[in-house]
Design an enzyme around this catalytic site. Structure first.
Site, PDB file in Angstrom:
ATOM      1  N   LYS A  82       0.970  -1.324   0.097  1.00  0.00           N
ATOM      2  CA  LYS A  82      -0.031   0.034  -0.051  1.00  0.00           C
ATOM      3  C   LYS A  82       0.951   1.396   0.256  1.00  0.00           C
ATOM      4  O   LYS A  82       1.861   1.260   0.747  1.00  0.00           O
ATOM      5  CB  LYS A  82      -1.035   0.129   1.209  1.00  0.00           C
ATOM      6  CG  LYS A  82      -1.937   0.998   1.377  1.00  0.00           C
ATOM      7  CD  LYS A  82      -2.656   1.052   2.544  1.00  0.00           C
ATOM      8  CE  LYS A  82      -3.801   2.023   2.532  1.00  0.00           C
ATOM      9  NZ  LYS A  82      -4.710   1.825   3.862  1.00  0.00           N
ATOM     10  N   SER A 157      -9.496   2.064   2.929  1.00  0.00           N
ATOM     11  CA  SER A 157      -8.704   2.791   2.175  1.00  0.00           C
ATOM     12  C   SER A 157      -7.703   1.868   1.090  1.00  0.00           C
ATOM     13  O   SER A 157      -6.974   2.368   0.231  1.00  0.00           O
ATOM     14  CB  SER A 157      -7.966   3.855   2.737  1.00  0.00           C
ATOM     15  OG  SER A 157      -7.091   3.253   3.747  1.00  0.00           O
ATOM     16  N   SER A 181      -9.973  -0.408   7.014  1.00  0.00           N
ATOM     17  CA  SER A 181      -9.195  -0.315   5.809  1.00  0.00           C
ATOM     18  C   SER A 181      -8.704  -1.773   5.223  1.00  0.00           C
ATOM     19  O   SER A 181      -8.018  -1.516   3.922  1.00  0.00           O
ATOM     20  CB  SER A 181      -8.475   0.787   5.534  1.00  0.00           C
ATOM     21  OG  SER A 181      -9.076   1.919   5.487  1.00  0.00           O
TER      22      SER A 181
HETATM   23  N1  GLN Z   1     -13.167   4.362   6.470  1.00  0.00           N
HETATM   24  C1  GLN Z   1     -12.413   4.875   7.675  1.00  0.00           C
HETATM   25  C2  GLN Z   1     -11.993   6.363   7.644  1.00  0.00           C
HETATM   26  O1  GLN Z   1     -12.239   6.869   6.691  1.00  0.00           O
HETATM   27  C3  GLN Z   1     -11.255   3.767   8.107  1.00  0.00           C
HETATM   28  C4  GLN Z   1     -10.181   4.122   7.090  1.00  0.00           C
HETATM   29  C5  GLN Z   1      -8.998   3.352   7.497  1.00  0.00           C
HETATM   30  O2  GLN Z   1      -9.141   2.248   8.139  1.00  0.00           O
HETATM   31  N2  GLN Z   1      -7.797   3.677   7.083  1.00  0.00           N
HETATM   32  O3  GLN Z   1     -11.633   6.786   8.546  1.00  0.00           O
END
Ligand code: GLN
Length: 491
Positions: A82, A157, A181
């Site tokens: 990532k 994400s 995410s």
């Molecule tokens: N969707 C959640 C956020 O926007 C989690 C994102 C993540 O786990 N990085 O904060």
């Protein structure tokens, strides 16, 4: 040499054995993945950067090391990171204009450990800007797409990593999970995603979103592969003060343990009337399968679960607002052109460098931390966080693991979630796990209208071995994880 298509569909475990018997070389394998990325990724946009030369160089070195008698679990296996993990010599963008041209002078610990284990890095995968989002639509480099459905998001994400694993654009990938995410994109793309216990995997060199919640982990084709990656990346790191000194185990050792004597909890609050009956049916079916494998099902309560979302969306933005203050145009990252003075440089560098969702979080976080509102929001959210942790601890007095949906629905279409709150609701089953710091895994559990859906399993601190064991046993007796997208984008 094995056929190209057959090779790239293989799991890490299978590839490691093919490499060790010499039926394929790392250079051949790496070439095959790069060819596939070249033909398919124009449509998936799963990668932000592919470093072909570097990957082939690493593959050649892996082949040479093997010829000299070297062995390690990832020796010559092509993987992806990532784009939130720092990689020396290759760009680390975090999906942001702010870091569009940033090249880290060092490798993240996760990256270094996988390199030491012999992995070949194909490139860096797409993600929501600074990991903020649930659909990968917040990337400065454009959205990534889900190989399972035309115009569907891969989740976020870590959407690029999930999409790349599902479409065989790498054997396995890293992701990060602050509120879901790793697990939610795993659910959307039909792959296995593990969020380890907070502190189990070093955050050093993993660009910070919300430091008390962020954890790195694998997005894999199988639970077995996830265990192999966890073996490589888990463990104390003196460079990360929040990394814990609890000893690790060989996570592949417990995979074959029978599920008899295990108690699996089904939280009543998660199976309310609001849950899509098709999702509920799939999770119930997963529960029955686990029961057939010897587990005992128990109804449990997670009474505070509805508080996870409001608590998370105070704590995560608060931490993000402080973490992101380092991007000021002075030290590194984007700097605006021709600033009038220092103030103008700060303001315009940040205004031009950050996207809308990141700015929204900075504003919410700054507000929640401000002197007048700190007690009302941040302090209260921290108290709620404690209650959520207690809720889980109480549940784990009676059960070994908790089963739930990963996400309330399957992958949605790009642009479908118009307002931020409906996007935030995407994470209702995953956020609490981060607030409690405990491990969670999402495994493919079925399909709705041709789109994959995952089941989430959660356990108490440091019980990743148990989660991988349950997931592996389930995968030995199901084939949801073996399904391949037919690439509706015409490939
Ligand atoms: N969707 C959640 C956020 O926007 C989690 C994102 C993540 O786990 N990085 O904060």
């Amino acid at each position: 040499m094995l056929g190209t298509r057959t090779m790239i569909e293989k799991t890490v475990v299978e590839l490691a054995s093919a490499l060790s018997t010499g039926s394929v070389s790392s250079v051949e394998l790496t070439r095959a993945f790069i060819d596939r990325i070249t033909t398919i990724d124009t449509q998936l946009n799963a990668y932000i950067t592919v470093d072909e030369q570097e990957a082939l160089k690493q593959a050649k070195e892996a082949d040479e090391a093997r010829a000299r008698g070297a062995h390690s679990p990832f020796l010559g296996v092509p993987i992806a990171h990532k784009d939130l993990f720092c990689t020396q010599g290759t760009k680390t963008t975090c999906g942001s204009k702010m870091l569009q041209n940033f090249v880290s002078p060092y490798d993240a610990t996760v990256v270094a450990r996988l390199k030491d284990s012999g992995a070949v890095t194909l490139g860096k995968t797409n993600c929501d800007e600074f990991a903020m989002g649930s659909s990968n639509e917040n990337s400065f480099f454009g959205p990534a797409y889900n190989p399972w459905g035309k115009n569907r998001v891969p989740g976020g994400s870590s959407g690029g990593s999930a999409s790349a694993v599902a479409a065989d654009l790498c054997a396995i990938a890293t992701g990060t999970d602050t509120g879901g995410s790793i697990r939610q994109p795993a659910s959307f793309c039909g792959v296995t995603g593990l969020k380890p216990t907070y502190g189990r995997v070093s955050r050093w060199g993993m660009v910070a979103y919300a430091s008390s919640l962020d954890v790195g982990g694998p997005l894999a084709k199988t639970a077995h592969d996830a265990a192999v990656m966890l073996n490589a990346i888990a463990g104390h790191d003196p460079k990360d003060s929040t990394s814990v000194a609890v000893s690790t185990e060989d996570y592949t050792q417990s995979l074959d343990a029978p599920l008899t004597n295990l108690r699996i909890g089904l939280p009543r609050q998660y199976f309310s009337q609001d849950l899509d009956p098709r999702v509920a049916a799939i999770i119930q079916e997963t529960a029955r399968n686990l029961e057939n494998l010897g587990a005992t099902l128990v109804d449990i309560d997670l009474e505070k679960s509805t508080l996870s979302l409001p608590a998370y969306y105070v704590i995560a933005p608060a931490e993000a607002s402080t973490n992101l203050s380092r991007y000021d145009g002075v030290r590194y990252g984007y700097r605006c052109e021709d600033p009038l003075d220092l103030e103008d440089m700060y303001t315009r560098s940040r205004t031009e460098g950050f996207g809308n969702e990141v700015k929204r979080r900075i504003m919410i976080g700054t507000y929640a931390l401000s002197a007048g509102y700190y007690d009302a929001y941040y302090k209260k959210a921290q108290r709620i966080r404690r209650l959520i942790k207690q809720d889980f601890s109480k549940a784990f007095e009676n059960v070994d693991a908790i089963l739930s949906p990963t996400s309330p629905f399957t992958a949605f279409e790009l642009g479908a979630k118009k307002d931020p709150v409906s996007m935030y609701l995407e994470d209702i089953y995953t956020l609490g796990v981060n607030l409690a710091g405990i491990p969670g895994i999402s495994i493919p559990a079925g399909f709705i209208n041709g789109l994959p859906i995952g089941a989430q399993l959660v356990a108490s601190d440091f019980r990743e071995g148990l989660l991988l064991n349950i997931a592996h046993q389930y995968q030995q007796n199901s084939d949801w994880h073996k399904q391949k997208p037919s690439m509706p984008m015409g490939v």
